[in-house]
Scaffold this active site. Sequence first.
Site, PDB file in Angstrom:
ATOM      1  N   GLU A  80       0.475  -1.288  -0.103  1.00  0.00           N
ATOM      2  CA  GLU A  80       0.136  -0.279  -0.091  1.00  0.00           C
ATOM      3  C   GLU A  80       0.723   0.806  -0.122  1.00  0.00           C
ATOM      4  OE1 GLU A  80      -3.205  -0.280   0.037  1.00  0.00           O
ATOM      5  OE2 GLU A  80      -3.796  -2.384   0.490  1.00  0.00           O
TER       6      GLU A  80
ATOM      7  N   CYS B 184      -2.759   8.972   2.736  1.00  0.00           N
ATOM      8  CA  CYS B 184      -2.247   8.843   1.361  1.00  0.00           C
ATOM      9  C   CYS B 184      -3.484   8.838   0.133  1.00  0.00           C
ATOM     10  CB  CYS B 184      -1.844   7.396   1.168  1.00  0.00           C
ATOM     11  SG  CYS B 184      -2.467   6.450   2.214  1.00  0.00           S
TER      12      CYS B 184
HETATM   13  P1  NAD Z   1       8.394   4.631   5.098  1.00  0.00           P
HETATM   14  O1  NAD Z   1       8.432   4.195   3.434  1.00  0.00           O
HETATM   15  O2  NAD Z   1       9.287   5.669   4.990  1.00  0.00           O
HETATM   16  O3  NAD Z   1       8.010   4.220   5.840  1.00  0.00           O
HETATM   17  C1  NAD Z   1       7.119   3.139   5.709  1.00  0.00           C
HETATM   18  C2  NAD Z   1       7.769   2.258   7.153  1.00  0.00           C
HETATM   19  O4  NAD Z   1       8.777   1.474   6.188  1.00  0.00           O
HETATM   20  C3  NAD Z   1       8.193   2.684   7.821  1.00  0.00           C
HETATM   21  O5  NAD Z   1       7.655   1.029   8.952  1.00  0.00           O
HETATM   22  C4  NAD Z   1       9.635   2.192   8.109  1.00  0.00           C
HETATM   23  O6  NAD Z   1      10.737   2.642   9.133  1.00  0.00           O
HETATM   24  C5  NAD Z   1      10.039   0.796   7.453  1.00  0.00           C
HETATM   25  N1  NAD Z   1      11.467   1.089   6.001  1.00  0.00           N
HETATM   26  C6  NAD Z   1      11.956   1.901   6.109  1.00  0.00           C
HETATM   27  N2  NAD Z   1      12.692   1.577   4.922  1.00  0.00           N
HETATM   28  C7  NAD Z   1      12.493   0.201   4.660  1.00  0.00           C
HETATM   29  C8  NAD Z   1      14.192  -0.728   4.269  1.00  0.00           C
HETATM   30  N3  NAD Z   1      14.458  -0.056   3.864  1.00  0.00           N
HETATM   31  N4  NAD Z   1      13.209  -1.514   4.374  1.00  0.00           N
HETATM   32  C9  NAD Z   1      12.285  -1.739   5.129  1.00  0.00           C
HETATM   33  N5  NAD Z   1      11.636  -1.369   5.915  1.00  0.00           N
HETATM   34  C10 NAD Z   1      12.025   0.040   5.849  1.00  0.00           C
HETATM   35  O7  NAD Z   1       6.573   6.109   4.622  1.00  0.00           O
HETATM   36  P2  NAD Z   1       6.726   6.214   5.636  1.00  0.00           P
HETATM   37  O8  NAD Z   1       6.880   8.063   5.531  1.00  0.00           O
HETATM   38  O9  NAD Z   1       6.474   5.872   6.899  1.00  0.00           O
HETATM   39  O10 NAD Z   1       4.596   6.991   5.083  1.00  0.00           O
HETATM   40  C11 NAD Z   1       4.243   7.729   4.382  1.00  0.00           C
HETATM   41  C12 NAD Z   1       4.102   7.092   3.051  1.00  0.00           C
HETATM   42  O11 NAD Z   1       3.156   5.867   3.061  1.00  0.00           O
HETATM   43  C13 NAD Z   1       3.570   8.144   2.039  1.00  0.00           C
HETATM   44  O12 NAD Z   1       4.164   7.503   1.013  1.00  0.00           O
HETATM   45  C14 NAD Z   1       2.389   7.626   1.901  1.00  0.00           C
HETATM   46  O13 NAD Z   1       1.258   7.932   1.140  1.00  0.00           O
HETATM   47  C15 NAD Z   1       1.449   5.888   2.329  1.00  0.00           C
HETATM   48  N6  NAD Z   1       1.078   5.496   3.028  1.00  0.00           N
HETATM   49  C16 NAD Z   1       0.379   4.978   2.080  1.00  0.00           C
HETATM   50  C17 NAD Z   1      -0.848   3.819   2.127  1.00  0.00           C
HETATM   51  C18 NAD Z   1      -1.250   3.170   1.761  1.00  0.00           C
HETATM   52  O14 NAD Z   1      -2.944   2.195   2.103  1.00  0.00           O
HETATM   53  N7  NAD Z   1      -1.819   3.182   0.184  1.00  0.00           N
HETATM   54  C19 NAD Z   1      -1.394   4.411   4.000  1.00  0.00           C
HETATM   55  C20 NAD Z   1      -0.532   5.314   4.376  1.00  0.00           C
HETATM   56  C21 NAD Z   1       0.227   5.960   3.750  1.00  0.00           C
END
Ligand code: NAD
Length: 486
Positions: free
Chosen positions: A259, A293
Amino acid sequence: MTGWAGSELLGHLETGIHVGHWRSPAEPRTLAVTSPATGAEIATVADAREADARAALDTAVAAMAGWSATSPIARADLLMAAYARVLEVADDLAVVICAETGKTLAEAKGEVAYGAQYLRWYAEEAVRLGGRIATSPDGSTDIVVERGPVGPCLLITPWNFPFAMVTRKVAPALAAGNTVILKPSELTPLSAYVLVHVLLEVGVPAGVVSLLTTTRPAEISEPLLSDARLRKVSFTGSTGVGRLLHEQASAHFAKTSLELGGDAPLLVFDDADVDRAVEGIMLAKFRNSGQSCVAANRIYLQRSIAGPVVDKLAERIDALRVDDGFADGADVGAVIDERAQAKCAQIVDTAVAAGGTVRARSSVPSTGSFVPATLVVDVPLESPLRDQEIFGPIAIVSIFDDEDEVISAANNTSYGLASYVFTQDIDRASRVGRAIDAGMVGINTGLISNVAAPFGGVKDSGVGREGGAEGIEEYQNLRYLSVVRG
Ligand code: NAD
């Protein structure tokens, strides 16, 4: 911060990792959780590494046979008990969410109510696991198709809805009979701790849910995805990280739900109800300080209705109170950190440089990660902001003349998560709603998330769906038995 000081909950939480039991990480590091509104440290929790990830997978694998053999109704009862318990601690949990995210207390309460619904919904779905029986074309064989659990799952969640994004994964995974390793965002791990405490308290067996928090997420996900025993990764977060996990998951073809980001267009046609459109824009844009998002990233107004919509929007936005989430009357809370704050300022500059005009801007407190709620109008249809998630309380408005033009602009993005259409013409709603390349379309509403509906996107917004009857299928494998008739 009276709400925070009044919370009883945090003092009672274990803050280590949970891998069959609570303990410190193999290397005893901690990570600090800070308030976006004040910058103050509000808690420290475990900072796990690879050895802890391996321990969690061993635990999840060992618990899988027992948990998957429990009856669906037993799993349903546990999820329903968790739902009831979350409602009992709802006020305290909302305080935790408000403190760790900076969102308003009212929004945090809304998130608890919404997140809890996934526990209830999947408690109900746990006893409807699906399957079918058919007769082979030659009549000699019964074709039995059943749905079983996929196996140990890694669940990685973001900071913007730190409770609801967790329940949206944990509840269907458990309902389907899987064990899980939960890795919440390092920025907002506390509400995930509350949920794990609740699950253990109501009787979910040790080992079924592991919890790892870390400042080095790749050191958790890489070893897990390179181990063939992990059978599923469900991730909500940015498209870049999603792509990386997708590649890693291909090593052993772990099932994948992603997502990811969005760039939602919101279209208001000249036959729309102005008040409804304004209400929809306010919800789709300013909820959660714009950090969603599914937030309206590009607002398109048809020329003849633009004047009244912009006037009303400007009035509403000027009146918004951006403040500490605990403050009485706060409408919009902080954004997650200073980096997000700086990015929002840059987005306004880019929109203005492209020809836009700032039409409304609320005031903000002098300290903390706050961004003024802002309305920028007259940004060209082909905006330089295309493909950029704003993730802040900034409304970017463009004017369009005809339907084909706006559909083409709306689809000119690499994302395809949410979209919104405001019109009172049912034919247009049906036509435009289907012409937009997105997983979800809100017709005359700015609020589309619903526990009973499949949430998810197309293109760079990811694969898979969460919620609804579809959400549990992401945590199931199909098995086909060929039974020859005697
Ligand atoms: P992010 O990708 O930076 O982090 C999300 C998660 O991934 C965190 O738990 C983080 O620790 C982990 N992560 C980061 N780097 C990683 C790696 N190399 N390997 C494994 N895990 C890793 O995103 P964010 O800043 O926390 O959230 C915002 C983003 O999430 C926005 O792009 C938003 O659109 C998206 N989002 C999508 C939905 C959906 O349902 N489509 C819902 C909410 C948020």
